[in-house]
Design a protein around this motif. Structure first.
Motif: not given
Length: 139
Positions: A7-24
């Motif tokens: 399981x790879x997790x991608x987390x940030x404060x707003x989950x509206x930029x960097x973590x969304x790109x990483x997830x995609x």
């Protein structure tokens, strides 16, 4: 999932930029490598925004990745504890109370940046996600 699942997790404060790109990018990489049953992708924020940043949606659309329907979400400590590794984006999420390997990628915040700056952040995220797959999810 098997005992060997990652399981790879991608987390940030707003989950509206960097973590969304990483997830995609992680979802795309998982599919490209044929690891749909072996890799789980987790994303979330400690204080999620209402929507993915428009400049992020625009930059990802250039690569045929549609984030327009994604909704930032909160991530729980229990979810993080189930992860193999969590990548934080450099935005004050290192205080997460989770017993998991955390890597801070220390990326610039794309919110409010020009599309050229967001492209640079996007491309760095893509490289980091690929490297994370090389390390944790080799087929």
């Amino acid at each position: 999932m098997s005992d060997e699942a990652v399981t790879l997790g991608f987390v940030c404060v707003q989950n509206a930029g960097r973590s969304q790109m990483a997830t995609a990018f992680a979802e795309r990489e998982r599919s490209r490598r044929g690891l749909d049953d072996e890799v789980r992708v987790l994303t979330g924020g400690t204080h999620p925004a209402d929507e993915v940043h428009p400049e992020v949606v625009e930059a990802m659309a250039e690569l045929d990745v549609d984030l327009s329907d994604r909704v930032p979400r909160a991530v729980s400590t229990a979810e993080l504890n189930d992860a193999t590794v969590v990548a934080t984006m450099g935005c004050s999420t290192l205080e997460l109370d989770a017993d998991v390997e955390v890597r801070d990628w220390a990326l610039d915040d794309p919110h409010g940046q020009s599309v050229d700056e967001v492209r640079q952040i996007r491309d760095e995220i893509r490289q980091r996600v690929s490297a994370l797959f090389d390390e944790y999810a080799s087929a």
